[in-house]
Scaffold this motif. Sequence first.
Motif, mmCIF file in Angstrom:
data_model
loop_
_atom_site.group_PDB
_atom_site.id
_atom_site.type_symbol
_atom_site.label_atom_id
_atom_site.label_comp_id
_atom_site.label_asym_id
_atom_site.label_seq_id
_atom_site.Cartn_x
_atom_site.Cartn_y
_atom_site.Cartn_z
ATOM 1 N N SER A 181 0.811 -1.233 0.000
ATOM 2 C CA SER A 181 0.000 0.000 0.000
ATOM 3 C C SER A 181 0.835 1.270 0.000
ATOM 4 O O SER A 181 0.313 2.358 0.242
ATOM 5 C CB SER A 181 -0.959 0.024 1.208
ATOM 6 O OG SER A 181 -1.836 -1.080 1.171
ATOM 7 N N ARG A 182 2.142 1.163 -0.275
ATOM 8 C CA ARG A 182 2.990 2.349 -0.293
ATOM 9 C C ARG A 182 2.667 3.223 -1.496
ATOM 10 O O ARG A 182 2.557 2.740 -2.616
ATOM 11 C CB ARG A 182 4.472 1.952 -0.307
ATOM 12 C CG ARG A 182 4.959 1.406 1.028
ATOM 13 C CD ARG A 182 6.320 0.747 0.893
ATOM 14 N NE ARG A 182 6.882 0.372 2.184
ATOM 15 C CZ ARG A 182 6.534 -0.715 2.854
ATOM 16 N NH1 ARG A 182 5.614 -1.520 2.363
ATOM 17 N NH2 ARG A 182 7.077 -0.994 4.017
ATOM 18 N N ALA A 183 2.517 4.527 -1.235
ATOM 19 C CA ALA A 183 2.235 5.519 -2.275
ATOM 20 C C ALA A 183 0.960 5.200 -3.049
ATOM 21 O O ALA A 183 0.807 5.574 -4.212
ATOM 22 C CB ALA A 183 3.420 5.637 -3.242
ATOM 23 N N ALA A 184 0.020 4.505 -2.392
ATOM 24 C CA ALA A 184 -1.281 4.210 -2.993
ATOM 25 C C ALA A 184 -2.332 5.090 -2.314
ATOM 26 O O ALA A 184 -2.274 5.315 -1.102
ATOM 27 C CB ALA A 184 -1.633 2.737 -2.822
ATOM 28 N N TYR A 185 -3.300 5.583 -3.112
ATOM 29 C CA TYR A 185 -4.229 6.581 -2.597
ATOM 30 C C TYR A 185 -5.646 6.330 -3.102
ATOM 31 O O TYR A 185 -5.860 6.097 -4.298
ATOM 32 C CB TYR A 185 -3.811 7.989 -3.055
ATOM 33 C CG TYR A 185 -2.409 8.375 -2.682
ATOM 34 C CD1 TYR A 185 -2.117 8.917 -1.429
ATOM 35 C CD2 TYR A 185 -1.360 8.204 -3.578
ATOM 36 C CE1 TYR A 185 -0.824 9.271 -1.088
ATOM 37 C CE2 TYR A 185 -0.062 8.557 -3.250
ATOM 38 C CZ TYR A 185 0.196 9.088 -1.994
ATOM 39 O OH TYR A 185 1.485 9.437 -1.667
ATOM 40 N N ARG A 186 -6.598 6.407 -2.176
ATOM 41 C CA ARG A 186 -7.995 6.473 -2.591
ATOM 42 C C ARG A 186 -8.280 7.860 -3.142
ATOM 43 O O ARG A 186 -7.876 8.876 -2.567
ATOM 44 C CB ARG A 186 -8.910 6.200 -1.392
ATOM 45 C CG ARG A 186 -9.321 4.753 -1.268
ATOM 46 C CD ARG A 186 -10.241 4.530 -0.103
ATOM 47 N NE ARG A 186 -11.458 5.328 -0.155
ATOM 48 C CZ ARG A 186 -12.530 5.091 0.590
ATOM 49 N NH1 ARG A 186 -12.512 4.064 1.429
ATOM 50 N NH2 ARG A 186 -13.585 5.851 0.509
ATOM 51 N N GLY A 187 -8.987 7.895 -4.280
ATOM 52 C CA GLY A 187 -9.222 9.164 -4.940
ATOM 53 C C GLY A 187 -9.962 10.181 -4.099
ATOM 54 O O GLY A 187 -9.689 11.385 -4.171
ATOM 55 N N ASP A 188 -10.892 9.728 -3.261
ATOM 56 C CA ASP A 188 -11.669 10.677 -2.467
ATOM 57 C C ASP A 188 -10.857 11.269 -1.319
ATOM 58 O O ASP A 188 -11.329 12.182 -0.638
ATOM 59 C CB ASP A 188 -12.957 10.025 -1.946
ATOM 60 C CG ASP A 188 -12.697 8.800 -1.087
ATOM 61 O OD1 ASP A 188 -11.537 8.350 -1.011
ATOM 62 O OD2 ASP A 188 -13.661 8.289 -0.498
ATOM 63 N N LYS A 189 -9.637 10.780 -1.094
ATOM 64 C CA LYS A 189 -8.778 11.303 -0.032
ATOM 65 C C LYS A 189 -7.644 12.169 -0.580
ATOM 66 O O LYS A 189 -6.806 12.652 0.184
ATOM 67 C CB LYS A 189 -8.170 10.150 0.768
ATOM 68 C CG LYS A 189 -9.178 9.140 1.305
ATOM 69 C CD LYS A 189 -10.099 9.745 2.347
ATOM 70 C CE LYS A 189 -11.013 8.674 2.949
ATOM 71 N NZ LYS A 189 -11.954 9.223 3.932
ATOM 72 N N LEU A 190 -7.602 12.355 -1.895
ATOM 73 C CA LEU A 190 -6.467 13.022 -2.525
ATOM 74 C C LEU A 190 -6.466 14.526 -2.313
ATOM 75 O O LEU A 190 -7.516 15.178 -2.351
ATOM 76 C CB LEU A 190 -6.468 12.762 -4.035
ATOM 77 C CG LEU A 190 -5.880 11.455 -4.541
ATOM 78 C CD1 LEU A 190 -6.034 11.374 -6.044
ATOM 79 C CD2 LEU A 190 -4.421 11.337 -4.144
ATOM 80 N N THR A 191 -5.253 15.064 -2.124
ATOM 81 C CA THR A 191 -5.060 16.512 -2.216
ATOM 82 C C THR A 191 -4.616 16.839 -3.638
ATOM 83 O O THR A 191 -4.136 15.977 -4.375
ATOM 84 C CB THR A 191 -3.978 16.985 -1.232
ATOM 85 O OG1 THR A 191 -2.720 16.411 -1.617
ATOM 86 C CG2 THR A 191 -4.330 16.573 0.191
ATOM 87 N N LYS A 192 -4.767 18.078 -4.012
ATOM 88 C CA LYS A 192 -4.368 18.494 -5.356
ATOM 89 C C LYS A 192 -2.866 18.304 -5.560
ATOM 90 O O LYS A 192 -2.415 17.920 -6.648
ATOM 91 C CB LYS A 192 -4.748 19.972 -5.560
ATOM 92 C CG LYS A 192 -4.707 20.419 -7.015
ATOM 93 C CD LYS A 192 -5.817 19.799 -7.836
ATOM 94 C CE LYS A 192 -5.893 20.409 -9.233
ATOM 95 N NZ LYS A 192 -6.910 19.776 -10.074
#
Length: 377
Positions: free
Chosen positions: A292-303
């Motif tokens: 899960s390193r450097a993996a992101y859920r889209g709804d938690k993303l910052t610009k």
Amino acid sequence: MKATFDRLRQRQPQLFSAADLHLPAASRQAMTEIIDAIESVIALPAYQAQVLAQAPAIARLPNAARGVFMGYDFHLTETGPKLIEINTNAGGGLLNAYLLAAHGHEDEAARLCADYVEMFREEWRLARGDAPLRRIAIVDEAPAGQFLAPEFELFRDLFAANGIAAVVADPAELGSDGEHLLHTGEPIDLIYNRLTDFSFTAAVHGHIRAIFESGGVVVTPHPRAHALYADKRNLMLLSDTAALTALGVQEATQQTLLAGIPRVVSVTPEQGDAFWAERKRWFFKPPAGFGSRAAYRGDKLTKRVFEEILHGGYIAQEIALPSEHVVPVEGGEATMKADIRCYVYAGRIQCVAARLYQGQTTNFRTPGGGFAPVFFA
């Protein structure tokens, strides 16, 4: 095994949940069918040619060994299991054997341990025939400091109990005589590879790479296995109708794959506006990522992070939310998410376990979380 498990739990309590999961047999059958479908595609010469063309040169070397501990990770959804990713050096397989014993399934735990030993012997036979397997090195960076260090020690003891000398070693502790890798002057026959430098590109791994390329040591899992199974770009092929058709995949197999693997696409700067607008439906991952390193859920993303993703060679996978389970924790109960991991060798499921957690991605930090056994009925 129970006494050993108790010591493990005292040493690293966050490894194990107190819970167990009871799931319908239909879930196991569905995961088996997805795994079988994937294995059938990976066996196709057309698939291998396409995938290996984008892989490092070391992955294109012929290799008879299959690769131990394939980890097929699933989320269980209302429409069935969804494959999230495949890992080639999935950790926890032996820990979960001890966990089974702690839950009263000692015969199953013993069978699983024997199965694991035979798996390594089979890897050796595939590569070396009837030559004796004398010494295994379990290799990772600074292994004593790794989160799963207790498992390395369990493997060392398991191999030794079955007549195979074994050591746990950092790559820097391995020497070379030009033909073989050595540990304290003794030749290493086989490396159980726990490194995340999947192609041995780091300078510190140069001696491993050189001896592996010359055929002086058997490595499992090896670079070819990672390229064929665990490069996350492969999921773009396995979840795309046109790509599967071009590879000659049968219609029934396509249906299984498309139902069981959330759509995966490449992320490019040119599509940035569209991805940002629909980011809540995507999970963003680096193609060679792990844990899960450097993996992101889209709804938690910052610009800011999204801009890095656009230029980072990422893939995006349609979100398949994990199942949630109410489990016992100290002082009461808690709702946990579950990733279901199938440990697989040669296309066969050896063990199924859950990783229970709270938060955005799998972790071993949630009180009451960790590995949990899975039983089917």
